[in-house]
Structure formats: C-alpha cells, structure tokens
Design a protein around this motif. Structure first.
Motif, PDB file in Angstrom:
ATOM      1  N   GLY A 266      -7.311   1.029  -4.884  1.00  0.00           N
ATOM      2  CA  GLY A 266      -6.306   2.017  -4.508  1.00  0.00           C
ATOM      3  C   GLY A 266      -5.074   1.917  -5.378  1.00  0.00           C
ATOM      4  O   GLY A 266      -5.161   1.715  -6.579  1.00  0.00           O
ATOM      5  N   THR A 267      -3.942   2.028  -4.747  1.00  0.00           N
ATOM      6  CA  THR A 267      -2.658   2.029  -5.449  1.00  0.00           C
ATOM      7  C   THR A 267      -1.763   0.951  -4.861  1.00  0.00           C
ATOM      8  O   THR A 267      -1.764   0.739  -3.651  1.00  0.00           O
ATOM      9  CB  THR A 267      -1.972   3.399  -5.274  1.00  0.00           C
ATOM     10  OG1 THR A 267      -2.851   4.402  -5.757  1.00  0.00           O
ATOM     11  CG2 THR A 267      -0.674   3.466  -6.029  1.00  0.00           C
ATOM     12  N   ILE A 268      -1.002   0.293  -5.713  1.00  0.00           N
ATOM     13  CA  ILE A 268      -0.066  -0.734  -5.267  1.00  0.00           C
ATOM     14  C   ILE A 268       1.325  -0.389  -5.787  1.00  0.00           C
ATOM     15  O   ILE A 268       1.496   0.026  -6.933  1.00  0.00           O
ATOM     16  CB  ILE A 268      -0.473  -2.136  -5.781  1.00  0.00           C
ATOM     17  CG1 ILE A 268      -1.758  -2.585  -5.103  1.00  0.00           C
ATOM     18  CG2 ILE A 268       0.639  -3.151  -5.554  1.00  0.00           C
ATOM     19  CD1 ILE A 268      -2.244  -3.932  -5.564  1.00  0.00           C
TER      20      ILE A 268
ATOM     21  N   THR B 103      -5.239   0.368  -8.992  1.00  0.00           N
ATOM     22  CA  THR B 103      -6.140  -0.775  -8.862  1.00  0.00           C
ATOM     23  C   THR B 103      -7.514  -0.253  -8.469  1.00  0.00           C
ATOM     24  O   THR B 103      -7.669   0.912  -8.116  1.00  0.00           O
ATOM     25  CB  THR B 103      -5.655  -1.770  -7.791  1.00  0.00           C
ATOM     26  OG1 THR B 103      -5.720  -1.136  -6.512  1.00  0.00           O
ATOM     27  CG2 THR B 103      -4.242  -2.243  -8.060  1.00  0.00           C
TER      28      THR B 103
ATOM     29  N   ARG C 100       1.994  10.258  -2.614  1.00  0.00           N
ATOM     30  CA  ARG C 100       0.781  10.739  -3.274  1.00  0.00           C
ATOM     31  C   ARG C 100       1.097  11.929  -4.187  1.00  0.00           C
ATOM     32  O   ARG C 100       0.591  12.013  -5.309  1.00  0.00           O
ATOM     33  CB  ARG C 100      -0.278  11.115  -2.239  1.00  0.00           C
ATOM     34  CG  ARG C 100      -0.987   9.903  -1.640  1.00  0.00           C
ATOM     35  CD  ARG C 100      -2.195  10.294  -0.818  1.00  0.00           C
ATOM     36  NE  ARG C 100      -1.818  10.902   0.455  1.00  0.00           N
ATOM     37  CZ  ARG C 100      -1.511  10.233   1.555  1.00  0.00           C
ATOM     38  NH1 ARG C 100      -1.525   8.917   1.548  1.00  0.00           N
ATOM     39  NH2 ARG C 100      -1.201  10.868   2.666  1.00  0.00           N
TER      40      ARG C 100
ATOM     41  N   THR D 111       0.858  -1.185   0.000  1.00  0.00           N
ATOM     42  CA  THR D 111       0.000   0.000   0.000  1.00  0.00           C
ATOM     43  C   THR D 111       0.894   1.235   0.000  1.00  0.00           C
ATOM     44  O   THR D 111       2.117   1.136   0.192  1.00  0.00           O
ATOM     45  CB  THR D 111      -0.886   0.033   1.252  1.00  0.00           C
ATOM     46  OG1 THR D 111      -0.040   0.175   2.403  1.00  0.00           O
ATOM     47  CG2 THR D 111      -1.749  -1.220   1.374  1.00  0.00           C
ATOM     48  N   THR D 112       0.292   2.396  -0.155  1.00  0.00           N
ATOM     49  CA  THR D 112       1.062   3.641  -0.122  1.00  0.00           C
ATOM     50  C   THR D 112       1.788   3.791   1.209  1.00  0.00           C
ATOM     51  O   THR D 112       2.965   4.146   1.249  1.00  0.00           O
ATOM     52  CB  THR D 112       0.142   4.846  -0.383  1.00  0.00           C
ATOM     53  OG1 THR D 112      -0.443   4.694  -1.682  1.00  0.00           O
ATOM     54  CG2 THR D 112       0.907   6.154  -0.325  1.00  0.00           C
ATOM     55  N   ARG D 113       1.103   3.498   2.297  1.00  0.00           N
ATOM     56  CA  ARG D 113       1.718   3.623   3.629  1.00  0.00           C
ATOM     57  C   ARG D 113       2.893   2.662   3.789  1.00  0.00           C
ATOM     58  O   ARG D 113       3.960   3.030   4.282  1.00  0.00           O
ATOM     59  CB  ARG D 113       0.684   3.380   4.714  1.00  0.00           C
ATOM     60  CG  ARG D 113       1.274   3.454   6.115  1.00  0.00           C
ATOM     61  CD  ARG D 113       0.236   3.313   7.165  1.00  0.00           C
ATOM     62  NE  ARG D 113      -0.484   4.586   7.203  1.00  0.00           N
ATOM     63  CZ  ARG D 113      -1.605   4.778   7.833  1.00  0.00           C
ATOM     64  NH1 ARG D 113      -2.183   3.802   8.482  1.00  0.00           N
ATOM     65  NH2 ARG D 113      -2.189   5.952   7.829  1.00  0.00           N
ATOM     66  N   GLU D 114       2.715   1.411   3.375  1.00  0.00           N
ATOM     67  CA  GLU D 114       3.791   0.421   3.481  1.00  0.00           C
ATOM     68  C   GLU D 114       4.976   0.800   2.588  1.00  0.00           C
ATOM     69  O   GLU D 114       6.128   0.700   3.003  1.00  0.00           O
ATOM     70  CB  GLU D 114       3.267  -0.965   3.087  1.00  0.00           C
ATOM     71  CG  GLU D 114       2.267  -1.540   4.056  1.00  0.00           C
ATOM     72  CD  GLU D 114       1.556  -2.760   3.500  1.00  0.00           C
ATOM     73  OE1 GLU D 114       1.132  -3.594   4.317  1.00  0.00           O
ATOM     74  OE2 GLU D 114       1.406  -2.874   2.264  1.00  0.00           O
TER      75      GLU D 114
ATOM     76  N   TRP E   6       4.123   2.860  -9.860  1.00  0.00           N
ATOM     77  CA  TRP E   6       2.991   2.378  -9.084  1.00  0.00           C
ATOM     78  C   TRP E   6       1.936   1.818 -10.023  1.00  0.00           C
ATOM     79  O   TRP E   6       1.959   2.067 -11.227  1.00  0.00           O
ATOM     80  CB  TRP E   6       2.408   3.498  -8.237  1.00  0.00           C
ATOM     81  CG  TRP E   6       2.075   4.736  -9.017  1.00  0.00           C
ATOM     82  CD1 TRP E   6       2.942   5.723  -9.407  1.00  0.00           C
ATOM     83  CD2 TRP E   6       0.803   5.097  -9.540  1.00  0.00           C
ATOM     84  NE1 TRP E   6       2.283   6.680 -10.127  1.00  0.00           N
ATOM     85  CE2 TRP E   6       0.957   6.326 -10.222  1.00  0.00           C
ATOM     86  CE3 TRP E   6      -0.446   4.517  -9.492  1.00  0.00           C
ATOM     87  CZ2 TRP E   6      -0.094   6.970 -10.846  1.00  0.00           C
ATOM     88  CZ3 TRP E   6      -1.502   5.167 -10.117  1.00  0.00           C
ATOM     89  CH2 TRP E   6      -1.317   6.380 -10.777  1.00  0.00           C
TER      90      TRP E   6
END
Length: 95
Positions: free
Chosen positions: A53-55, A50, A30, A14-17, A47
């Motif tokens: 979200g985003t991967i 999806t 972002r 994920t964006t956070r990870e 990136w």
C-alpha cells in the motif's frame, strides 16, 4: 531471558492514520496522491509506495503541516502542538 525492549516509535502511517493525524479524510489523501504535482496549489504530504500500500512518514506529515503554517503565519506548529497527539494515532483513538 527477557525479550529485548525496543524504544522505537512508529514512523510510518497508513492512509487512514495519516489522514487522522493531519485532520483530513483518507479520500482527500488518495486524491492528492492521484493528482500529484499536477494539483494546483498544494500537492499534499509526501508518501512512499510499498508492496502492501502507501506509507506516510511522520516527518513528511509534520513537514507538510509546517509548510501550511508558514503560509498562514510566522510560527510553525510542531506535532506536539497539533490537535491530535502521536499516542492517539498509534492507539487508533478517534478525535
């Protein structure tokens, strides 16, 4: 009968990870996504959009980190040499 054991490792973050993995903030990633190639200098890691979200693929993050290392010096940094290890990302353990 025992359930099959899978030996796969997590590839999509994920964006956070992803931000934690590369040592940046989620808002930085972002902004890089929004600006894209129009961003002067560095467009950030690749990136994938999806439905949910985003991967960010681990390979893309490592590739981006290595490109930064190549600009800074002759030896690229592998994921195992980074400040944060893959198990820390997968478990959500902070730095």
């Amino acid at each position: 009968m025992a359930a099959p054991v899978h030996s796969w490792k997590k590839r999509g973050f994920t964006t956070r990870e992803a931000a934690s993995y590369i040592g940046r903030s989620p808002s930085w990633l972002r902004k890089k996504r929004l600006r894209g190639l129009a961003d002067p200098g560095d467009p950030g890691p690749r990136w994938l959009p999806t439905e949910g979200g985003t991967i960010y693929l681990i390979e893309s993050l490592d590739e981006w980190l290595n490109s930064l290392a190549m600009k800074a010096g002759p030896e690229p940094v592998s994921a195992s040499q980074s400040h944060l290890t893959r198990p820390q990302i997968e478990s959500g353990t902070p730095r």
